[in-house]
Design a protein around this motif. Structure first.
Motif, short mmCIF file in Angstrom:
data_model
loop_
_atom_site.label_atom_id
_atom_site.label_comp_id
_atom_site.label_asym_id
_atom_site.label_seq_id
_atom_site.Cartn_x
_atom_site.Cartn_y
_atom_site.Cartn_z
N GLU A 109 0.85 -1.19 0.00
CA GLU A 109 0.00 0.00 0.00
C GLU A 109 0.88 1.24 0.00
N ASP A 110 0.29 2.39 -0.34
CA ASP A 110 1.02 3.64 -0.30
C ASP A 110 1.27 4.03 1.16
N GLY A 111 2.35 4.74 1.41
CA GLY A 111 2.63 5.21 2.76
C GLY A 111 3.91 5.99 2.82
N ILE A 112 4.44 6.13 4.02
CA ILE A 112 5.73 6.78 4.24
C ILE A 112 6.58 5.87 5.12
N CYS A 113 7.89 6.11 5.07
CA CYS A 113 8.78 5.29 5.88
C CYS A 113 9.97 6.12 6.34
N SER A 114 10.76 5.56 7.20
CA SER A 114 11.90 6.26 7.79
C SER A 114 12.85 6.80 6.72
N PRO A 115 13.43 7.98 6.96
CA PRO A 115 14.43 8.52 6.03
C PRO A 115 15.66 7.61 5.91
N ALA A 116 15.84 6.68 6.88
CA ALA A 116 16.99 5.77 6.84
C ALA A 116 16.77 4.60 5.89
N TYR A 117 15.56 4.49 5.34
CA TYR A 117 15.26 3.39 4.43
C TYR A 117 15.60 3.78 2.99
N GLY A 118 15.84 2.78 2.17
CA GLY A 118 15.95 3.00 0.74
C GLY A 118 14.64 2.62 0.08
N VAL A 119 14.08 3.50 -0.74
CA VAL A 119 12.81 3.24 -1.43
C VAL A 119 13.09 3.21 -2.92
N TYR A 120 12.75 2.09 -3.56
CA TYR A 120 13.08 1.89 -4.97
C TYR A 120 11.80 1.59 -5.76
N ALA A 121 11.54 2.47 -6.73
CA ALA A 121 10.35 2.32 -7.58
C ALA A 121 10.72 1.56 -8.85
N PRO A 122 9.87 0.63 -9.30
CA PRO A 122 10.18 -0.09 -10.55
C PRO A 122 10.11 0.86 -11.74
N ARG A 123 11.02 0.70 -12.66
CA ARG A 123 11.03 1.52 -13.87
C ARG A 123 9.90 1.08 -14.80
N ARG A 124 9.42 2.01 -15.59
CA ARG A 124 8.36 1.71 -16.56
C ARG A 124 8.88 0.75 -17.62
#
Length: 428
Positions: free
Chosen positions: A103-118
């Motif tokens: 689901e959509d949300g927010i997480c700690s600034p210490a995490y890495g967030v990686y979105a899949p490329r189109r």
């Protein structure tokens, strides 16, 4: 549409993706930088759903976790993540603290967030299975930066350089569907076995409670103990404090006397997990005394965790400061005292201090009142409980072994399927 297992793929390629071993020849070795892009958007309000990452449960809502860690006053500026993003705890990637968001949300600034490329074949559920396998975690650990394991960090630059064997999208979906079904079946069996083991552990606790508080002959006359929370006891028993039955001695704090080779320092991890000591004390330490020297057969109790006492069975060593060594008197049977303290652990909660880690004071432990039978009856009670609890322990050990086998089967199945050692195809 259903998904079915169908043996091996027709052809495999050599180990182009080293950590995955041989992979199907049509799976494309692809660097993570060509699969993912770092999501850089931050929360403007901090009011979105807060997500957290665990090596056990993957990405979940923080509200669903029993976490006592400090919460920031505001989550404004936290990283945004979208459904399907891969979220990695940068500091704990080496433990497998990662997963894909549901689901959509927010997480700690210490995490890495990686979105899949189109236009890249990407099934979030497939990658959730893939990157939480032991071989994938080992590869992420290898690419992490740091001097010691507890300080390793997996930064985006290093993550992007990792190669992944990328199946076509429909195969990713088929693999995830197959594993959803199979792992659910295994998890249900593990859960049922876990419940069964828990019932046997309750039976053991109940048997010990009943025997050490009422004795073996339930027909004997009773009398008031004079202690409200103990109630009636057999008329020939007495109320005695721990310090009148045994001597408790604190372990030591040996930080100033650590050496590479010396006496093993026994901590609670060694007692509960049976692992080897990682710190050693100099045999010439002035803090050494007979009371904190630990030998096989000694009775010990952790005052800082309030778990059941142990009869130590490991190598000789020394106790750290969080553990009591309990030396029984000549008129006290060690086996009976062990079972009595096992039963009394819950009582000690009355005296517990602290909120995050409850502990008891030595004075409270020494002054704990206990219903005490004559020595000959202590021997009989210990013998009875040794025989009957050992039967229960053997049953629980067998159940735990089955659970361990199923967990290993689950890990092996996931690893073999997501790396292409086992072929899964869609059937219409």
């Amino acid at each position: 549409m259903s998904d079915a297992f169908s043996g091996r793929y027709a052809a495999y390629q050599s180990e182009l993706v080293g950590w995955a071993g041989e992979t199907p020849s049509h799976w494309m070795p692809t660097r993570n930088k060509d699969i993912f892009a770092e999501r850089g958007s931050l929360s403007q309000t901090g009011e979105e759903i807060l997500l957290t990452v665990s090596h056990i449960t993957g990405v979940t809502r923080r509200s669903e976790k029993n976490v006592s860690m400090f919460m920031a006053e505001t989550m404004e500026g936290y990283k945004q993540c979208k459904k399907g993003d891969l979220v990695i705890n940068t500091m704990w990637a080496w433990m497998g603290a990662l997963g894909t968001a549901t689901e959509d949300g927010i997480c700690s600034p210490a995490y890495g967030v990686y979105a899949p490329r189109r236009f890249v074949p990407y099934s979030p559920r497939f990658f959730d299975y893939l990157y939480r396998t032991s071989c994938a975690i080992s590869e992420m650990t290898r690419n992490s930066k740091g001097i010691v394991s507890s300080r390793l960090r997996l930064y985006p630059k290093e993550f992007f350089q990792i190669l992944t064997a990328l199946p076509p999208y429909q195969e990713q979906v088929a693999i995830a569907n197959y594993l959803d079904v199979k792992t659910l079946q295994i998890d249900r069996e593990i859960d049922l076995l876990g419940q069964k083991a828990a019932e046997y552990r309750k039976l053991k606790q109940s048997l010990i409670n009943e025997t050490v508080t009422r004795g073996l002959d339930k027909s004997v006359a009773k009398k008031s103990s004079g202690v409200d929370w103990i109630g009636e006891i057999p008329s020939h028993w007495s109320i005695t404090r721990v310090k009148d039955l045994a001597k408790s001695t604190n372990g030591g704090a040996f930080k100033d006397d650590l050496v590479d080779i010396g006496l093993p320092i026994i901590k609670i991890q060694q007692l509960t997990l049976g692992c080897d000591a990682t710190e050693f004390c100099s045999p010439r330490s002035p803090k050494l005394k007979d009371g904190n020297r630990l030998r096989c057969g000694d009775l010990v109790f952790s005052w800082s965790t309030l778990i059941a006492p142990f009869i130590y069975t490991g190598k000789d060593g020394v106790l750290n400061q969080h553990i009591f060594k309990i030396s029984h008197s000549r008129r006290t049977h060690r086996g009976w005292l062990y079972y009595k303290l096992y039963q009394s652990t819950a009582r000690l909660m009355i005296f517990a201090h602290g909120s995050t880690m409850q502990h008891i004071l030595k004075s409270d432990f020494d002054n704990l009142e206990m219903e005490t039978p004559p020595f000959a009856e202590q021997v009989a009670i210990a013998s009875f409980l040794d025989m009957n609890t050992s039967k229960i322990d053997r049953i629980v050990t067998a159940i735990d072994a089955k659970i361990g086998t199923l967990k290993d089967l689950r890990k092996s199945l996931v690893n073999h399927v997501v790396t292409g050692k086992i072929k899964v195809v869609s059937e219409g």
